[in-house]
Motif scaffolding. Sequence first.
Motif, PDB file in Angstrom:
ATOM      1  N   GLY A 204       0.811  -1.207   0.000  1.00 19.52           N
ATOM      2  CA  GLY A 204       0.000   0.000   0.000  1.00 19.52           C
ATOM      3  C   GLY A 204       0.846   1.260   0.000  1.00 19.52           C
ATOM      4  O   GLY A 204       0.508   2.255  -0.655  1.00 19.52           O
ATOM      5  N   PHE A 205       1.978   1.222   0.726  1.00 17.64           N
ATOM      6  CA  PHE A 205       2.872   2.378   0.775  1.00 17.64           C
ATOM      7  C   PHE A 205       3.513   2.635  -0.587  1.00 17.64           C
ATOM      8  O   PHE A 205       3.662   3.799  -1.000  1.00 17.64           O
ATOM      9  CB  PHE A 205       3.949   2.144   1.833  1.00 17.64           C
ATOM     10  CG  PHE A 205       4.923   3.285   1.969  1.00 17.64           C
ATOM     11  CD1 PHE A 205       4.518   4.502   2.504  1.00 17.64           C
ATOM     12  CD2 PHE A 205       6.242   3.141   1.565  1.00 17.64           C
ATOM     13  CE1 PHE A 205       5.412   5.548   2.629  1.00 17.64           C
ATOM     14  CE2 PHE A 205       7.144   4.186   1.692  1.00 17.64           C
ATOM     15  CZ  PHE A 205       6.730   5.404   2.226  1.00 17.64           C
ATOM     16  N   ILE A 206       3.865   1.589  -1.307  1.00 24.48           N
ATOM     17  CA  ILE A 206       4.422   1.742  -2.653  1.00 24.48           C
ATOM     18  C   ILE A 206       3.398   2.398  -3.576  1.00 24.48           C
ATOM     19  O   ILE A 206       3.722   3.289  -4.370  1.00 24.48           O
ATOM     20  CB  ILE A 206       4.868   0.385  -3.221  1.00 24.48           C
ATOM     21  CG1 ILE A 206       6.055  -0.169  -2.420  1.00 24.48           C
ATOM     22  CG2 ILE A 206       5.235   0.499  -4.694  1.00 24.48           C
ATOM     23  CD1 ILE A 206       7.293   0.692  -2.460  1.00 24.48           C
ATOM     24  N   ALA A 207       2.131   1.947  -3.479  1.00 26.31           N
ATOM     25  CA  ALA A 207       1.068   2.555  -4.275  1.00 26.31           C
ATOM     26  C   ALA A 207       0.919   4.035  -3.919  1.00 26.31           C
ATOM     27  O   ALA A 207       0.742   4.889  -4.803  1.00 26.31           O
ATOM     28  CB  ALA A 207      -0.248   1.819  -4.046  1.00 26.31           C
ATOM     29  N   PHE A 208       1.015   4.338  -2.625  1.00 21.65           N
ATOM     30  CA  PHE A 208       0.933   5.725  -2.163  1.00 21.65           C
ATOM     31  C   PHE A 208       2.065   6.567  -2.758  1.00 21.65           C
ATOM     32  O   PHE A 208       1.834   7.679  -3.252  1.00 21.65           O
ATOM     33  CB  PHE A 208       0.996   5.744  -0.632  1.00 21.65           C
ATOM     34  CG  PHE A 208       1.233   7.093  -0.027  1.00 21.65           C
ATOM     35  CD1 PHE A 208       0.199   7.998   0.104  1.00 21.65           C
ATOM     36  CD2 PHE A 208       2.501   7.460   0.424  1.00 21.65           C
ATOM     37  CE1 PHE A 208       0.417   9.250   0.669  1.00 21.65           C
ATOM     38  CE2 PHE A 208       2.729   8.698   0.984  1.00 21.65           C
ATOM     39  CZ  PHE A 208       1.684   9.600   1.112  1.00 21.65           C
ATOM     40  N   LEU A 209       3.283   6.050  -2.737  1.00 22.78           N
ATOM     41  CA  LEU A 209       4.428   6.791  -3.279  1.00 22.78           C
ATOM     42  C   LEU A 209       4.283   7.031  -4.776  1.00 22.78           C
ATOM     43  O   LEU A 209       4.540   8.138  -5.268  1.00 22.78           O
ATOM     44  CB  LEU A 209       5.725   6.025  -3.003  1.00 22.78           C
ATOM     45  CG  LEU A 209       6.284   6.065  -1.582  1.00 22.78           C
ATOM     46  CD1 LEU A 209       7.594   5.287  -1.512  1.00 22.78           C
ATOM     47  CD2 LEU A 209       6.512   7.515  -1.128  1.00 22.78           C
ATOM     48  N   ILE A 210       3.900   5.979  -5.503  1.00 27.37           N
ATOM     49  CA  ILE A 210       3.741   6.130  -6.956  1.00 27.37           C
ATOM     50  C   ILE A 210       2.710   7.214  -7.266  1.00 27.37           C
ATOM     51  O   ILE A 210       2.940   8.083  -8.125  1.00 27.37           O
ATOM     52  CB  ILE A 210       3.310   4.789  -7.591  1.00 27.37           C
ATOM     53  CG1 ILE A 210       4.443   3.770  -7.483  1.00 27.37           C
ATOM     54  CG2 ILE A 210       2.911   4.983  -9.058  1.00 27.37           C
ATOM     55  CD1 ILE A 210       4.054   2.372  -7.932  1.00 27.37           C
ATOM     56  N   TYR A 211       1.600   7.172  -6.552  1.00 30.04           N
ATOM     57  CA  TYR A 211       0.545   8.153  -6.803  1.00 30.04           C
ATOM     58  C   TYR A 211       0.997   9.568  -6.450  1.00 30.04           C
ATOM     59  O   TYR A 211       0.816  10.501  -7.255  1.00 30.04           O
ATOM     60  CB  TYR A 211      -0.701   7.790  -5.993  1.00 30.04           C
ATOM     61  CG  TYR A 211      -1.817   8.803  -6.136  1.00 30.04           C
ATOM     62  CD1 TYR A 211      -2.672   8.760  -7.229  1.00 30.04           C
ATOM     63  CD2 TYR A 211      -2.003   9.806  -5.178  1.00 30.04           C
ATOM     64  CE1 TYR A 211      -3.694   9.697  -7.367  1.00 30.04           C
ATOM     65  CE2 TYR A 211      -3.012  10.743  -5.316  1.00 30.04           C
ATOM     66  CZ  TYR A 211      -3.857  10.683  -6.415  1.00 30.04           C
ATOM     67  OH  TYR A 211      -4.851  11.618  -6.554  1.00 30.04           O
ATOM     68  N   MET A 212       1.558   9.751  -5.267  1.00 37.09           N
ATOM     69  CA  MET A 212       1.936  11.086  -4.817  1.00 37.09           C
ATOM     70  C   MET A 212       3.053  11.685  -5.668  1.00 37.09           C
ATOM     71  O   MET A 212       2.991  12.863  -6.062  1.00 37.09           O
ATOM     72  CB  MET A 212       2.362  11.030  -3.346  1.00 37.09           C
ATOM     73  CG  MET A 212       1.235  10.680  -2.390  1.00 37.09           C
ATOM     74  SD  MET A 212      -0.069  11.934  -2.344  1.00 37.09           S
ATOM     75  CE  MET A 212       0.776  13.257  -1.478  1.00 37.09           C
ATOM     76  N   ILE A 213       4.067  10.887  -5.950  1.00 38.92           N
ATOM     77  CA  ILE A 213       5.192  11.404  -6.748  1.00 38.92           C
ATOM     78  C   ILE A 213       4.726  11.775  -8.144  1.00 38.92           C
ATOM     79  O   ILE A 213       5.075  12.843  -8.678  1.00 38.92           O
ATOM     80  CB  ILE A 213       6.334  10.363  -6.814  1.00 38.92           C
ATOM     81  CG1 ILE A 213       6.971  10.199  -5.434  1.00 38.92           C
ATOM     82  CG2 ILE A 213       7.393  10.767  -7.839  1.00 38.92           C
ATOM     83  CD1 ILE A 213       7.982   9.074  -5.349  1.00 38.92           C
ATOM     84  N   THR A 214       3.930  10.915  -8.757  1.00 41.10           N
ATOM     85  CA  THR A 214       3.442  11.194 -10.107  1.00 41.10           C
ATOM     86  C   THR A 214       2.515  12.400 -10.118  1.00 41.10           C
ATOM     87  O   THR A 214       2.614  13.277 -10.995  1.00 41.10           O
ATOM     88  CB  THR A 214       2.699   9.974 -10.677  1.00 41.10           C
ATOM     89  OG1 THR A 214       3.536   8.826 -10.603  1.00 41.10           O
ATOM     90  CG2 THR A 214       2.302  10.207 -12.123  1.00 41.10           C
ATOM     91  N   THR A 215       1.612  12.479  -9.151  1.00 43.78           N
ATOM     92  CA  THR A 215       0.625  13.561  -9.117  1.00 43.78           C
ATOM     93  C   THR A 215       1.273  14.930  -8.965  1.00 43.78           C
ATOM     94  O   THR A 215       0.855  15.898  -9.625  1.00 43.78           O
ATOM     95  CB  THR A 215      -0.372  13.337  -7.964  1.00 43.78           C
ATOM     96  OG1 THR A 215      -1.086  12.123  -8.195  1.00 43.78           O
ATOM     97  CG2 THR A 215      -1.360  14.488  -7.853  1.00 43.78           C
ATOM     98  N   PHE A 216       2.305  15.020  -8.136  1.00 45.65           N
ATOM     99  CA  PHE A 216       2.855  16.337  -7.810  1.00 45.65           C
ATOM    100  C   PHE A 216       4.172  16.668  -8.505  1.00 45.65           C
ATOM    101  O   PHE A 216       4.684  17.774  -8.336  1.00 45.65           O
ATOM    102  CB  PHE A 216       3.011  16.465  -6.292  1.00 45.65           C
ATOM    103  CG  PHE A 216       1.695  16.522  -5.572  1.00 45.65           C
ATOM    104  CD1 PHE A 216       0.948  17.686  -5.548  1.00 45.65           C
ATOM    105  CD2 PHE A 216       1.174  15.401  -4.937  1.00 45.65           C
ATOM    106  CE1 PHE A 216      -0.277  17.747  -4.892  1.00 45.65           C
ATOM    107  CE2 PHE A 216      -0.048  15.445  -4.283  1.00 45.65           C
ATOM    108  CZ  PHE A 216      -0.774  16.626  -4.264  1.00 45.65           C
ATOM    109  N   THR A 217       4.711  15.754  -9.290  1.00 46.79           N
ATOM    110  CA  THR A 217       5.968  16.069  -9.991  1.00 46.79           C
ATOM    111  C   THR A 217       5.885  15.908 -11.500  1.00 46.79           C
ATOM    112  O   THR A 217       6.715  16.457 -12.218  1.00 46.79           O
ATOM    113  CB  THR A 217       7.115  15.171  -9.481  1.00 46.79           C
ATOM    114  OG1 THR A 217       6.850  13.797  -9.810  1.00 46.79           O
ATOM    115  CG2 THR A 217       7.294  15.306  -7.982  1.00 46.79           C
TER     116      THR A 217
END
Length: 484
Positions: A204-217
């Motif tokens: 779940g944390f990996i999914a969170f990182l992928i989403y957050m990094i992609t969304t904001f960068t």
Amino acid sequence: MDEGGKRMEESMNVALDIDAKDDHVSKKEETRNIDEHEKDTMVKQKTKRIATLDAFRGLTIVIMIVVDKAGGVYPSIDHAPWNGCTLADFVMPFFLFIVGVAIALALKRIEKIKYAVKKIMVRTLKLLFWGILLQGGYSHAPDDLSYGVNMKFIRWCGILQRIGLVYCVVALIETFTTKLRPTTLTSSGRIAIFKAYKWQWFGGFIAFLIYMITTFTLYVPDWSFVDHVIGDEPKRYTVICGMRGHIGPACNAVGHVDRQVWGVNHFYSHPVWRHLKECTFSSPGEGPIREDAPSWCRAPFEPEGLLSSISAILSGTIGIHYGHVLIHFKGHSERLKHWVSTGFVLLAIAIILHFTNAIPINKQLYSISYVCFTAGIAGTVFSALYILIDVWRFRTPFLFLEWIGMNSMLVFVMAAQGIFAGFVNGWYYEDPNNSLVHWIKKHVFVNVWNSERVGTLLYVIFAEITFWGVVAGVLHKLKIYWKL
């Protein structure tokens, strides 16, 4: 162990789609200090379904029918045009929460990993197939009696496709970590269960990182689309972006990823953002697009797209955590304390993120605050149903929800997707509007109450929900279930 603990101890089959008929528990009395003869003569007791999970699944289906059929006349319960959360916005995360709980119970014990993986992949493919068939554009039920889809504009994403993706990821993690997770907790305390299932949370944390990094960068360039308006000449529009970290309708990374992966022609053609004040004078309801509306108001958008589905994995992860609590915590009090406290923490995180404008609650983007808020509500509702049904034994008032929950795939297809109503509408007199469904809605409900709003709501309650509740109850008595 109390009766509730025995009744809800484990599930023996791999179950996860929205009907999840395999969500039941197999009660097997185990004794540590018994001889080999006693072990050989142990008999499995009859399996029982989890009433709370069935009722929660049925409740979700009921909410889906209400918002789908009555959302047009009651905009306040329809999807939020952008930021915010309405009744309709709870349907998808509730489904994913249910999937997570079901996976924990179904995969408590896995004897053959290869066999479990095969079943997971087959069921995922079934969910993808039915999702594309029902929401890809092939079916035009219930009002349009034509069928078929132009492959240039087929919609690849949808409700069942997202459920399939989340199910596949969460179930595979649960399967491949079967030898790394305990059968019982060796230490007490609320943190122990998080440590025991650290790989599920790591996923779940990996999914969170992928989403957050992609969304904001991720850099979102300008993009264009063609507005195919029936009866008018198609017109091309361009949306000016050239930015990063935007979480508004026009230039977010969620839409950009989907445009690159699927292509803009394969999106949902009537996104709910068209209900915004910038787009229509009828806001928050549906209406014609303003002449001075920005170009993106006419653009399609995919609310069940790839990047937002990666974020949705977190909803399944939280659901599987609730399932793990159900397995390892045997007392009602222990379970409820953990469930309710987890739900309140998630709600607090969501409220802080939303009202500080750090990350607004947004279903279309499936923002992290939306994940936390809807999961917190799901956990709270699940706990309330557990108290009523399994602790206080008030099961009878919720039987119709259980019946719908046990045959939810059937009700989803026939009612929520309008296949049954489309079939009935196919038998009309002179004009397609002279069909039984239209006649009942108009003459039995709308005209009697002299109100489109009241008549529509009563039609949904009695001709949709009550009708399918009775059908599901009859099928349950006949032991007939439709599962994937």
